[in-house]
Design a protein around this motif. Structure first.
Motif, PDB file in Angstrom:
ATOM      1  N   ASN A  13      31.718  -7.791   2.063  1.00  0.00           N
ATOM      2  CA  ASN A  13      32.140  -6.997   0.360  1.00  0.00           C
ATOM      3  C   ASN A  13      30.708  -7.440  -0.267  1.00  0.00           C
ATOM      4  OD1 ASN A  13      34.256 -10.062   1.187  1.00  0.00           O
ATOM      5  ND2 ASN A  13      32.734 -10.977  -0.147  1.00  0.00           N
ATOM      6  N   LEU A  14      30.082  -6.566   0.961  1.00  0.00           N
ATOM      7  CA  LEU A  14      28.872  -5.720  -0.055  1.00  0.00           C
ATOM      8  C   LEU A  14      29.627  -4.346  -0.027  1.00  0.00           C
ATOM      9  CD1 LEU A  14      25.344  -7.539   1.048  1.00  0.00           C
ATOM     10  CD2 LEU A  14      26.251  -6.882  -1.249  1.00  0.00           C
ATOM     11  N   GLY A  15      30.585  -4.183   1.197  1.00  0.00           N
ATOM     12  CA  GLY A  15      31.425  -2.306   0.987  1.00  0.00           C
ATOM     13  C   GLY A  15      30.267  -1.661   1.419  1.00  0.00           C
ATOM     14  N   LEU A  16      29.162  -2.382   2.777  1.00  0.00           N
ATOM     15  CA  LEU A  16      28.083  -1.636   3.487  1.00  0.00           C
ATOM     16  C   LEU A  16      28.528  -0.617   4.505  1.00  0.00           C
ATOM     17  CD1 LEU A  16      25.574  -4.082   3.845  1.00  0.00           C
ATOM     18  CD2 LEU A  16      25.259  -2.000   1.775  1.00  0.00           C
ATOM     19  N   ILE A  17      28.321   0.762   4.248  1.00  0.00           N
ATOM     20  CA  ILE A  17      28.977   1.604   5.814  1.00  0.00           C
ATOM     21  C   ILE A  17      27.455   2.340   6.761  1.00  0.00           C
ATOM     22  CG2 ILE A  17      31.301   1.915   4.789  1.00  0.00           C
ATOM     23  CD1 ILE A  17      30.238   4.669   4.369  1.00  0.00           C
ATOM     24  N   ARG A  18      27.018   2.400   7.433  1.00  0.00           N
ATOM     25  CA  ARG A  18      26.876   3.353   8.680  1.00  0.00           C
ATOM     26  C   ARG A  18      27.054   4.572   8.684  1.00  0.00           C
ATOM     27  NH1 ARG A  18      27.110  -1.030  13.541  1.00  0.00           N
ATOM     28  NH2 ARG A  18      29.002  -0.851  12.012  1.00  0.00           N
ATOM     29  N   VAL A  19      26.639   5.681   8.158  1.00  0.00           N
ATOM     30  CA  VAL A  19      26.729   6.888   8.407  1.00  0.00           C
ATOM     31  C   VAL A  19      25.417   7.653   9.160  1.00  0.00           C
ATOM     32  CG1 VAL A  19      27.469   9.469   7.416  1.00  0.00           C
ATOM     33  CG2 VAL A  19      27.825   7.451   6.663  1.00  0.00           C
ATOM     34  N   TYR A  20      26.152   8.200  11.069  1.00  0.00           N
ATOM     35  CA  TYR A  20      25.654   8.655  11.764  1.00  0.00           C
ATOM     36  C   TYR A  20      25.490  10.227  11.271  1.00  0.00           C
ATOM     37  CZ  TYR A  20      26.477   4.090  13.845  1.00  0.00           C
ATOM     38  OH  TYR A  20      25.952   2.531  13.861  1.00  0.00           O
ATOM     39  N   THR A  21      24.167  11.075  11.816  1.00  0.00           N
ATOM     40  CA  THR A  21      24.416  12.158  11.195  1.00  0.00           C
ATOM     41  C   THR A  21      24.468  12.772  13.062  1.00  0.00           C
ATOM     42  OG1 THR A  21      21.899  12.086  11.644  1.00  0.00           O
ATOM     43  CG2 THR A  21      22.808  12.275   9.584  1.00  0.00           C
ATOM     44  N   LYS A  22      24.006  14.601  12.789  1.00  0.00           N
ATOM     45  CA  LYS A  22      24.890  14.627  13.994  1.00  0.00           C
ATOM     46  C   LYS A  22      24.062  16.493  13.600  1.00  0.00           C
ATOM     47  CE  LYS A  22      28.098  16.601  17.358  1.00  0.00           C
ATOM     48  NZ  LYS A  22      27.710  17.999  16.962  1.00  0.00           N
ATOM     49  N   ALA A  76      24.330  15.623  20.328  1.00  0.00           N
ATOM     50  CA  ALA A  76      24.534  14.171  19.947  1.00  0.00           C
ATOM     51  C   ALA A  76      24.382  13.743  19.181  1.00  0.00           C
ATOM     52  CB  ALA A  76      24.137  13.250  21.690  1.00  0.00           C
ATOM     53  N   PRO A  77      25.423  13.061  18.778  1.00  0.00           N
ATOM     54  CA  PRO A  77      24.475  12.092  17.260  1.00  0.00           C
ATOM     55  C   PRO A  77      23.228  11.228  17.532  1.00  0.00           C
ATOM     56  CG  PRO A  77      27.224  11.744  17.496  1.00  0.00           C
ATOM     57  CD  PRO A  77      26.888  12.048  18.790  1.00  0.00           C
ATOM     58  N   THR A  78      22.773  11.085  16.311  1.00  0.00           N
ATOM     59  CA  THR A  78      21.588  10.436  16.066  1.00  0.00           C
ATOM     60  C   THR A  78      22.300   8.819  15.333  1.00  0.00           C
ATOM     61  OG1 THR A  78      20.111  11.961  15.567  1.00  0.00           O
ATOM     62  CG2 THR A  78      19.446   9.549  15.287  1.00  0.00           C
ATOM     63  N   PHE A  79      21.998   7.602  16.592  1.00  0.00           N
ATOM     64  CA  PHE A  79      22.200   6.272  16.361  1.00  0.00           C
ATOM     65  C   PHE A  79      21.355   5.502  16.169  1.00  0.00           C
ATOM     66  CE2 PHE A  79      26.626   8.071  19.183  1.00  0.00           C
ATOM     67  CZ  PHE A  79      26.695   7.466  18.113  1.00  0.00           C
ATOM     68  N   ALA A  80      20.359   6.659  15.959  1.00  0.00           N
ATOM     69  CA  ALA A  80      18.927   5.050  16.101  1.00  0.00           C
ATOM     70  C   ALA A  80      18.982   4.511  14.569  1.00  0.00           C
ATOM     71  CB  ALA A  80      18.429   5.635  16.368  1.00  0.00           C
ATOM     72  N   GLU A  81      18.960   5.313  13.540  1.00  0.00           N
ATOM     73  CA  GLU A  81      18.554   5.296  12.030  1.00  0.00           C
ATOM     74  C   GLU A  81      19.399   5.345  11.302  1.00  0.00           C
ATOM     75  OE1 GLU A  81      15.215   6.539  10.773  1.00  0.00           O
ATOM     76  OE2 GLU A  81      13.486   5.916  12.681  1.00  0.00           O
ATOM     77  N   PRO A  82      21.258   5.291  11.125  1.00  0.00           N
ATOM     78  CA  PRO A  82      22.153   5.137  10.777  1.00  0.00           C
ATOM     79  C   PRO A  82      21.602   4.734   8.544  1.00  0.00           C
ATOM     80  CG  PRO A  82      22.351   3.190  10.941  1.00  0.00           C
ATOM     81  CD  PRO A  82      20.896   3.697  11.040  1.00  0.00           C
ATOM     82  N   ILE A  83      22.636   6.223   8.040  1.00  0.00           N
ATOM     83  CA  ILE A  83      22.657   6.397   6.605  1.00  0.00           C
ATOM     84  C   ILE A  83      23.334   5.091   6.120  1.00  0.00           C
ATOM     85  CG2 ILE A  83      22.996   7.239   4.477  1.00  0.00           C
ATOM     86  CD1 ILE A  83      22.590  10.056   6.091  1.00  0.00           C
ATOM     87  N   ILE A  84      22.634   3.930   5.161  1.00  0.00           N
ATOM     88  CA  ILE A  84      23.756   3.121   4.480  1.00  0.00           C
ATOM     89  C   ILE A  84      24.034   3.788   3.483  1.00  0.00           C
ATOM     90  CG2 ILE A  84      23.147   0.551   4.268  1.00  0.00           C
ATOM     91  CD1 ILE A  84      22.703   0.859   7.311  1.00  0.00           C
ATOM     92  N   LEU A  85      24.963   3.201   3.220  1.00  0.00           N
ATOM     93  CA  LEU A  85      25.958   3.324   1.837  1.00  0.00           C
ATOM     94  C   LEU A  85      26.807   2.477   1.751  1.00  0.00           C
ATOM     95  CD1 LEU A  85      27.124   6.959   2.819  1.00  0.00           C
ATOM     96  CD2 LEU A  85      25.303   6.766   1.313  1.00  0.00           C
ATOM     97  N   SER A  86      26.683   2.074   0.185  1.00  0.00           N
ATOM     98  CA  SER A  86      27.175   0.825  -0.425  1.00  0.00           C
ATOM     99  C   SER A  86      28.116   1.804  -1.533  1.00  0.00           C
ATOM    100  CB  SER A  86      26.383   0.098  -0.667  1.00  0.00           C
ATOM    101  OG  SER A  86      26.620  -0.809  -2.199  1.00  0.00           O
ATOM    102  N   THR A  87      29.259   0.667  -1.811  1.00  0.00           N
ATOM    103  CA  THR A  87      30.436   1.249  -2.573  1.00  0.00           C
ATOM    104  C   THR A  87      30.094   0.484  -3.803  1.00  0.00           C
ATOM    105  OG1 THR A  87      31.857  -0.866  -2.227  1.00  0.00           O
ATOM    106  CG2 THR A  87      32.498   1.097  -0.853  1.00  0.00           C
ATOM    107  N   GLY A  88      28.893   0.057  -4.116  1.00  0.00           N
ATOM    108  CA  GLY A  88      28.649  -0.824  -5.301  1.00  0.00           C
ATOM    109  C   GLY A  88      27.133  -0.259  -5.390  1.00  0.00           C
ATOM    110  N   ARG A  89      26.467   0.980  -4.877  1.00  0.00           N
ATOM    111  CA  ARG A  89      25.158   1.509  -5.402  1.00  0.00           C
ATOM    112  C   ARG A  89      25.650   2.541  -5.131  1.00  0.00           C
ATOM    113  NH1 ARG A  89      19.960  -2.017  -3.343  1.00  0.00           N
ATOM    114  NH2 ARG A  89      20.310  -3.987  -3.855  1.00  0.00           N
TER     115      ARG A  89
END
Length: 329
Positions: A246-255, A260-273
């Motif tokens: 419902n919050l529309g949150l997603i995790r995005v990993y950088t590389k 290899a991708p960095t899975f420890a600290e993803p970027i958190i994005l939101s459709t509402g913010r």
């Protein structure tokens, strides 16, 4: 910061809660329905709870860590009938609710229908609309010609006479009104007023240990609903998944190239913010990356094949991997 309701020059303590984290959820409900117990179970916060009314007297914040995101939960004082007029700190409670990204309405499973109807009515009276999209109605004032109504589909809930009457009531005598949906009188008034807040809401039915399995099954089938038992610790996993969706949150990993991708600290994005595009993701890392951006490779559910070359406007999805290429020179 949220301004607390002033009375006689003073301030009501407990309502100056700063926004923190990736999203904010307000817990709203009648006294002693289990908001405090739920907050304690989901976060490290301690909100006094007991089986009698009016235990929580101030706004208690707690931080929920889920899927690497920080979600602020606010246990608000038990809302009562007449909150819109300021009863029982009702106005402060509602002000905090308006500043939230989502509402969780906590209800007693034995008397949920009555509680839900009363709470919804109180929120409606102060301009909060639950689980409803903002009406797609455009009003453009013109110099002359009266009120002109157009629509992209057939209107069955309102007609031209009603639209003109409402517009005149608001002293709007010349305007072009365009409906892009089959809306009603209340929707038109909401657009004219312009101060409505449209929030997603999860209806949380607590104390399911006091009702039958058939009744629990019926509650689980209702839209936007999650049955739980704070006493037995049941239903929290489903509640957390619904909150995330419902919050529309997603995790995005950088590389980085060659790593290899960095899975420890993803970027958190939101459709509402802000949104969930590559541009928004780069802005969270450093705004200079947007000016230096050339293109990006994306792996994940948002692309047809991995990796796919994408631009700033590409809409990302949960657990995508992003590799950015800068302009040379």
């Amino acid at each position: 910061m949220i301004e607390s309701e002033k009375s006689g020059g003073g301030k009501s303590e407990g309502f100056d809660v700063e926004k923190y984290g990736n999203s904010r959820i307000a817990l709203i409900g009648f006294p002693s329905v289990g908001k405090s117990s739920m907050l304690t179970a989901l976060t490290a916060a301690k909100s006094e709870s007991a089986a009698y009314e009016f235990t929580t007297l101030t706004c208690i914040p707690g931080m929920l860590y889920y899927n690497d995101a920080k979600i602020q939960l606010l246990d608000l004082p038990g809302i009562i009938e007449g909150a819109a007029e300021g009863k029982g700190k009702g106005k402060q409670v509602i002000a905090v609710a308006r500043s939230s990204d989502m509402v969780m309405m906590v209800l007693d499973a034995q008397k949920w229908a009555e509680e839900r109807a009363k709470l919804t009515a109180e929120l409606e009276r102060v301009g909060i609309r639950l689980n409803k999209e903002k009406p797609d109605i455009t009003i453009r004032k013109i110099a002359t010609g009266g009120v002109l109504l157009n629509s992209t589909i057939k209107l069955t809930k309102i007609d031209e006479r009603m639209v003109k009457a409402i517009m005149h009531e608001y002293k709007i005598h010349n305007a072009e009104v365009l409906f892009r949906g089959n809306y009603d009188v209340d929707d038109l008034i909401d657009v004219i007023e312009g101060n409505r807040r449209y929030l997603k809401c999860i209806y949380v039915y607590n104390k399911i240990d006091t009702i039958s399995m058939e009744e629990v099954d019926g509650l689980a089938r209702l839209a936007h609903s999650v049955p739980i038992s704070c006493k037995l610790g049941l239903g929290y996993d489903m509640l957390l998944r619904r909150m995330w969706e419902n919050l529309g949150l997603i995790r995005v990993y950088t590389k980085k190239r060659g790593n290899a991708p960095t899975f420890a600290e993803p970027i958190i994005l939101s459709t509402g913010r802000g949104g969930i595009t590559i541009e928004i993701a780069l802005g969270q890392i450093h705004k200079s990356l947007i000016d230096e951006f050339k293109y990006a490779f994306v792996w994940g559910k948002s692309v047809k094949y991995s990796p796919q070359r994408c631009g700033l406007g590409h809409v990302l999805m949960d657990e995508d991997v992003l590799q950015v290429f800068k302009k040379s020179g």
